[in-house]
Design a protein around this motif. Sequence first.
Motif, PDB file in Angstrom:
ATOM      1  N   CYS A 277       0.796  -1.199  -0.050  1.00  0.00           N
ATOM      2  CA  CYS A 277      -0.053  -0.086  -0.079  1.00  0.00           C
ATOM      3  C   CYS A 277       1.018   1.134   0.004  1.00  0.00           C
ATOM      4  O   CYS A 277       1.805   1.265   0.713  1.00  0.00           O
ATOM      5  CB  CYS A 277      -0.916  -0.014   1.225  1.00  0.00           C
ATOM      6  N   PHE A 278       0.617   2.231  -0.794  1.00  0.00           N
ATOM      7  CA  PHE A 278       1.480   3.364  -1.084  1.00  0.00           C
ATOM      8  C   PHE A 278       1.022   4.573  -0.924  1.00  0.00           C
ATOM      9  O   PHE A 278       1.252   5.612  -1.406  1.00  0.00           O
ATOM     10  CB  PHE A 278       1.938   3.294  -2.580  1.00  0.00           C
ATOM     11  N   GLY A 279      -0.209   4.693  -0.298  1.00  0.00           N
ATOM     12  CA  GLY A 279      -0.870   5.842   0.168  1.00  0.00           C
ATOM     13  C   GLY A 279      -1.637   6.387  -0.893  1.00  0.00           C
ATOM     14  O   GLY A 279      -1.644   6.238  -2.035  1.00  0.00           O
ATOM     15  N   LYS A 281      -1.471   9.441  -2.662  1.00  0.00           N
ATOM     16  CA  LYS A 281      -0.770   9.767  -3.751  1.00  0.00           C
ATOM     17  C   LYS A 281       0.227   8.867  -4.399  1.00  0.00           C
ATOM     18  O   LYS A 281       0.804   9.080  -5.141  1.00  0.00           O
ATOM     19  CB  LYS A 281       0.188  11.123  -3.227  1.00  0.00           C
ATOM     20  N   GLY A 282       0.227   7.723  -3.740  1.00  0.00           N
ATOM     21  CA  GLY A 282       1.256   6.687  -4.212  1.00  0.00           C
ATOM     22  C   GLY A 282       0.902   5.962  -5.494  1.00  0.00           C
ATOM     23  O   GLY A 282       0.540   4.839  -5.461  1.00  0.00           O
ATOM     24  N   PHE A 284       1.156   4.365  -9.423  1.00  0.00           N
ATOM     25  CA  PHE A 284       2.450   4.115 -10.513  1.00  0.00           C
ATOM     26  C   PHE A 284       1.698   4.134 -11.670  1.00  0.00           C
ATOM     27  O   PHE A 284       0.547   4.192 -12.256  1.00  0.00           O
ATOM     28  CB  PHE A 284       2.896   2.685 -10.042  1.00  0.00           C
ATOM     29  N   ARG A 308      -4.106   1.870  -7.320  1.00  0.00           N
ATOM     30  CA  ARG A 308      -4.670   3.042  -7.862  1.00  0.00           C
ATOM     31  C   ARG A 308      -4.561   3.199  -9.038  1.00  0.00           C
ATOM     32  O   ARG A 308      -3.448   2.707  -9.832  1.00  0.00           O
ATOM     33  CB  ARG A 308      -4.161   4.228  -7.105  1.00  0.00           C
ATOM     34  N   SER A 314      -5.531   9.342 -10.961  1.00  0.00           N
ATOM     35  CA  SER A 314      -5.361   8.347  -9.728  1.00  0.00           C
ATOM     36  C   SER A 314      -6.568   8.292  -8.558  1.00  0.00           C
ATOM     37  O   SER A 314      -6.614   7.294  -7.839  1.00  0.00           O
ATOM     38  CB  SER A 314      -4.064   8.510  -8.892  1.00  0.00           C
ATOM     39  N   THR A 359       5.664  -0.269   1.489  1.00  0.00           N
ATOM     40  CA  THR A 359       4.912   0.908   1.676  1.00  0.00           C
ATOM     41  C   THR A 359       5.825   2.006   1.188  1.00  0.00           C
ATOM     42  O   THR A 359       6.914   1.918   0.919  1.00  0.00           O
ATOM     43  CB  THR A 359       4.549   1.178   3.128  1.00  0.00           C
ATOM     44  N   HIS A 360       5.344   3.316   1.131  1.00  0.00           N
ATOM     45  CA  HIS A 360       6.030   4.358   0.759  1.00  0.00           C
ATOM     46  C   HIS A 360       6.538   5.272   1.997  1.00  0.00           C
ATOM     47  O   HIS A 360       7.240   6.130   1.821  1.00  0.00           O
ATOM     48  CB  HIS A 360       5.031   5.497   0.060  1.00  0.00           C
ATOM     49  N   GLY A 362       4.905   6.534   4.442  1.00  0.00           N
ATOM     50  CA  GLY A 362       4.196   7.906   4.906  1.00  0.00           C
ATOM     51  C   GLY A 362       4.389   7.995   6.208  1.00  0.00           C
ATOM     52  O   GLY A 362       4.224   7.092   6.955  1.00  0.00           O
ATOM     53  N   GLN A 365       0.971   6.234   7.743  1.00  0.00           N
ATOM     54  CA  GLN A 365       1.278   4.779   7.954  1.00  0.00           C
ATOM     55  C   GLN A 365       2.134   3.963   8.816  1.00  0.00           C
ATOM     56  O   GLN A 365       2.001   3.090   9.233  1.00  0.00           O
ATOM     57  CB  GLN A 365       1.535   4.137   6.508  1.00  0.00           C
TER      58      GLN A 365
END
Length: 369
Positions: A277-279, A281-282, A284, A308, A314, A359-360, A362, A365
């Motif tokens: 999970c990348f938030g 705004k994450g 790709f 996303r 997105s 994860t990103h 963030g 998170q």
Amino acid sequence: MKEAIVLYPAATSHQMISMVELAKLILQHHPNISITILVAIMPSDTSPISTYISSISQTSLPISFLSLPPPSENPPGPAAAATLGKAAFDYIRLYTPKVLDVLKAISLTSTVLAFIISTFGITYDTLIPTYLYFTSGASSFASILYLPAIHNQTTKSFKDLPNNTPLHFPGLPPIKPSHLPEPLLDRDHPAYQEFFSLGTLLPNLKGMILNTFDMLEPQAIKAITEGACVPKGSTPPLYCIGPRIVDAKQRGASDDALSKCLLWLDKQPSQSVVFLCFGRKGAFSAPQLKEIAFGLERSKQRFMWVVRNPPPNSDTEPDLEELLPEGFLERTKERGLVLKSWAPQAAILSHQAGGGVVTHCGGTQCLKQ
């Protein structure tokens, strides 16, 4: 007159949710204070913010929402907002006269004890004590607070500095210039100028509020409170109120979405599932999503993956069949679950089936983990 506090979040759904959590905390300690949240909306975030406000308004929380009339100028497109373009910052700044008018109006009937903002680099000419609520951690905040000082140490952008010469921010380990967030690499970038402006304005505030706690970031918090980040000025008081975490129910998530995730996790062995999970705004690109899918399939690992749509779309629901490799969902259905756009992170991260997280990193998170 009754006592009041006015909150003004930046115009994103994440910032709105964070401000409501702060309002809840204030009301826990001061239940008789009137809370008003000013609402400025970027067109790209209209639906998420409106939906969230509607869900909060249906509760018993004594919080009032006051929508500011939108500026007459054309709003920036999704790409400008997503990339922290100058048009996005300029559009939000157009709300400033409206904010000041509202503060004056509220002051006629209430004693406004505090004006708490999370907007960047904007000066509000008001006698009301003004605080900044920074929803991320102390480490990133310390770097912003110190940015004017390190800016004056060189005439070059960080991207033009030798990468073998680390930068030294108080309370942080040495950082290579290339490891800084992309908007900070170029001092001519609009986002850099906004962060620089914020760092300049912070010492003039009544106080700074962070969603963190001392045991998580002791060195960064110590650097801020001892004034190391403002070497030629004074540092306002720092208030660490974290962790403030919003669960799926508080975000207005449907029971179906929550149940789907938890029921699937209940069927998996203990500590066997990798959560990707990348938030918000994450997002790709389409080729990157396919590469991640290929990697997951070849790994033979159990996984739960939040996908996303690629930018600049997105915020719209993704078509998984179109984005992912042909047959991927069918081939991995016994050991993988792909979710569209969102997942109840706190519930997933606390489930016994969880075995790892991609994860990103963030701030929110990290608090949930």
